[in-house]
Design a protein around this motif. Structure first.
Motif, mmCIF file in Angstrom:
data_model
loop_
_atom_site.group_PDB
_atom_site.id
_atom_site.type_symbol
_atom_site.label_atom_id
_atom_site.label_comp_id
_atom_site.label_asym_id
_atom_site.label_seq_id
_atom_site.Cartn_x
_atom_site.Cartn_y
_atom_site.Cartn_z
ATOM 1 N N SER A 152 -50.402 -31.498 -61.353
ATOM 2 C CA SER A 152 -49.722 -31.430 -59.632
ATOM 3 C C SER A 152 -49.644 -30.168 -59.432
ATOM 4 C CB SER A 152 -48.558 -32.309 -59.629
ATOM 5 O OG SER A 152 -48.670 -33.443 -60.409
ATOM 6 N N LEU A 153 -49.041 -29.337 -60.295
ATOM 7 C CA LEU A 153 -49.105 -27.998 -59.938
ATOM 8 C C LEU A 153 -50.073 -27.064 -59.600
ATOM 9 C CD1 LEU A 153 -46.215 -26.884 -62.603
ATOM 10 C CD2 LEU A 153 -45.778 -27.163 -60.205
ATOM 11 N N GLY A 154 -51.104 -27.352 -60.284
ATOM 12 C CA GLY A 154 -52.444 -27.043 -59.983
ATOM 13 C C GLY A 154 -52.682 -26.848 -58.558
ATOM 14 N N ILE A 155 -52.671 -28.476 -57.980
ATOM 15 C CA ILE A 155 -53.181 -28.540 -56.903
ATOM 16 C C ILE A 155 -52.226 -28.188 -56.001
ATOM 17 C CG2 ILE A 155 -53.061 -30.636 -55.050
ATOM 18 C CD1 ILE A 155 -55.150 -31.022 -57.590
ATOM 19 N N ILE A 156 -50.903 -28.028 -55.873
ATOM 20 C CA ILE A 156 -49.776 -27.541 -54.827
ATOM 21 C C ILE A 156 -50.295 -25.898 -54.789
ATOM 22 C CG2 ILE A 156 -47.607 -26.704 -54.530
ATOM 23 C CD1 ILE A 156 -46.691 -29.397 -55.663
ATOM 24 N N PHE A 157 -50.441 -25.122 -55.994
ATOM 25 C CA PHE A 157 -50.783 -23.739 -55.877
ATOM 26 C C PHE A 157 -52.044 -23.568 -55.119
ATOM 27 C CE2 PHE A 157 -48.149 -23.220 -60.047
ATOM 28 C CZ PHE A 157 -47.183 -22.689 -59.253
ATOM 29 N N VAL A 158 -52.971 -24.420 -55.366
ATOM 30 C CA VAL A 158 -54.305 -24.193 -54.683
ATOM 31 C C VAL A 158 -54.123 -24.414 -53.142
ATOM 32 C CG1 VAL A 158 -56.661 -25.047 -54.397
ATOM 33 C CG2 VAL A 158 -55.718 -24.720 -56.559
#
Lengths: 260, 278
Positions: free
Chosen positions: B101-107
């Motif tokens: 989830s964090l990966g998606i948010i950062f992107v």
């Protein structure tokens, strides 16, 4: 001299009391059998002595110091089922692991002397010919001897065994017991067992444990005492009859922690 | 493919990264199989995706972000597991999902055109850069040195943790070390087969080697060799058929495992049959 001194020991698993008010003094070169029903805290008591479980209160002194610091002086033979049997190691690999107890540095490498000591212990247990066998291919009795050899390779002062005869046939059983009797000339031995009938002719003292210590003393057990500990009649003569008694029973005052 | 290896740097980088990844995989894959830490490794790998996203967001090398996140995840999981009664399974699941989830948010928060994340998810061995190679080499040296130096103690710990503890070995240090090594291995493999496909490359070579030897050291070395074969043949398949490299490597490894296991089984069967007198 007492090699193990347990005073007012209480151990809890969460809310459950596993051991209550244990008072047990074990003299040097003793051969003590701890008997009692399943769930009676026998293994817990051994693990407390090894420093694997920290007690809620009370003290355990091994060779005059606290249990955690005595690491390496106590040889331990775990229950047969507690390790990874399919691990890729041969018998010599496993026995030499006992040598780490004298050299517990993370960077230790085995010396020639370590292998010699390991082979010596294997000779004592008559498993030298198995040294290149994979541990997973051994029979119950052979594995038990490998585990005893590993514990002896630690060159300990005390040997603790957790049901070493639970999964072996009666010939191996007798062999293991008489071997322990021989080792007892050098070592203090504490053994947890269900095998009440057979063990009493080998050991010096018996302790009966079911949450608390019901009896500690000579090996002349009588039926009424065993009935008290197990909560039902126990056959003293039959060998290898499993005593799976889980029923709880009230603690009887005045029977705890008698000294030999 | 052979002449393109000599002609193109990206092919040379691809072969080198296949070798480096296989070394780490062979060593750590063997260990995680014995210690039953396969799913734990999966959890750490997926948490690393958050780090890849963070890398894009902060304009640093995504692989360094992945390194940061996977180490944090492995230390986090082991610390929480020790201090609470929560089982490792649950922690792994949470880290796994939170990392993704964090990966998606950062992107999403990264300004400009969104980067293509699929090379980190499924791996793209043909885009391995010089920086990636240097990071992989350095991490490999750390893994090899650590495992070599602690080998006898590590073996005792893998076989019987409780006994290691009563021998006076500092099992806590060893456990921390092992988890960090798993994190480093994951970072090494991400560029080759990607986060989602990591587990198969970790497990398949030792799973095959284990069928032929009962010696831990031999399992490690044969796993390394098998890993190199799988990566290079997989790369060749992907090059010949214009398919994604990570996917080809994984499918080829698992297919080999299946074929080898069936052959081994058939052989055992005939041996059994022969030993029964008719």
């Amino acid at each position: 001299m007492n090699i193990i001194e347990i005073n007012k020991l209480n151990v809890f698993y969460g809310q459950n009391c596993a051991l209550s008010d244990i008072q047990l003094h074990i003299p040097d070169k003793d051969f003590l059998a701890i008997i009692g029903p399943n769930g009676g805290g026998k293994s817990t008591l051994l693990k407390s002595m090894l420093g694997l479980i920290s007690p809620a209160s009370g003290s355990i002194k091994i060779l005059g110091t606290i249990a955690e610091k005595a690491a390496g002086n106590i040889g331990y033979v775990p229950q047969y089922s507690q390790f990874n049997r399919n691990f890729p190691a041969n018998v010599l690999d496993v026995v030499v692991m006992g040598r780490l107890a004298n050299n517990p540095s993370l960077l230790y490498r085995y010396q020639q002397a370590d292998f010699e000591i390991a082979l010596n212990c294997m000779r004592q247990l008559e498993i030298e010919h198995l040294q290149n066998q994979q541990v997973g291919n051994l029979s119950g009795g052979q594995i038990q001897r490998v585990l005893i050899a590993r514990a002896l390779a630690m060159q300990p002062r005390i040997l603790l065994l957790d049901e070493p005869t639970a999964s072996v046939d009666s010939t191996s059983k007798t062999h293991i017991y008489s071997l322990l009797e021989k080792l007892n000339q050098e070592l203090t031995i504490v053994i947890v067992t269900h095998d009440i009938g057979a063990i009493s002719s080998y050991v010096k003292h018996i302790a009966c444990l079911n949450k608390t210590l019901y009896y500690h003393g000579d090996t002349e057990l009588n039926d009424s005492l065993l009935q008290k500990v197990y909560g039902c009649p126990v056959d003293l003569i039959a060998h290898g009859v499993p005593h799976r008694i889980l029923r709880a029973h009230p603690i009887i005052n005045g029977q705890q922690g008698g000294q030999p | 493919m052979i002449d393109s290896i000599f002609r193109y740097t990206f092919m040379q980088n691809a072969i080198l990264s296949a070798i480096l990844a296989s070394i780490a995989c062979g060593i750590i894959g063997t260990i995680i199989i014995e210690k039953k830490l396969v799913m734990m490794s999966g959890g750490i790998a997926h948490t690393a995706f958050g780090g890849v996203g963070l890398g894009y967001f902060l304009h640093i090398e995504p692989i360094l972000g992945a390194l940061l996140f996977s180490i944090a995840a492995s230390v986090g999981i082991v610390t929480i597991k020790r201090n609470t009664t929560t089982s490792a399974d649950i922690l792994i699941a949470m880290f796994w999902s939170v990392g993704m989830s964090l990966g998606i948010i950062f992107v999403a928060l990264t300004p400009g055109y969104p980067p293509d994340m699929s090379s980190y998810l499924f791996g793209d061995i043909l885009t391995v850069s010089q920086t990636d190679l240097i990071v992989m080499l350095f991490l490999n040296i750390v893994i090899i040195a650590a495992v070599f130096l602690c080998y006898p103690v590590l073996k005792s710990y893998l076989f019987d943790e409780e006994f290691a503890k009563i021998s006076g070995i500092n099992v806590r240090y060893l456990e921390n070390l092992l988890y960090v090594l798993i994190a480093l291995t994951i970072v090494i493999i991400i560029r080759v087969v990607g986060i989602i496909l990591i587990l198969a490359l970790l497990c398949t070579p030792p799973a095959i080697a284990k069928q032929y030897t009962h010696n831990l050291t031999k399992i490690i070395f044969s796993s390394i060799l098998l890993g190199i074969c799988f990566c290079i043949i997989g790369l060749w398949i992907s090059y010949s058929f214009q398919l994604a490299s990570g996917v080809c490597i994984i499918l080829f490894s698992v297919l080999s495992y299946i074929v080898i296991s069936i052959l081994k089984n058939m052989k055992m069967h005939t041996i059994k049959k022969q030993s029964i007198p008719s």
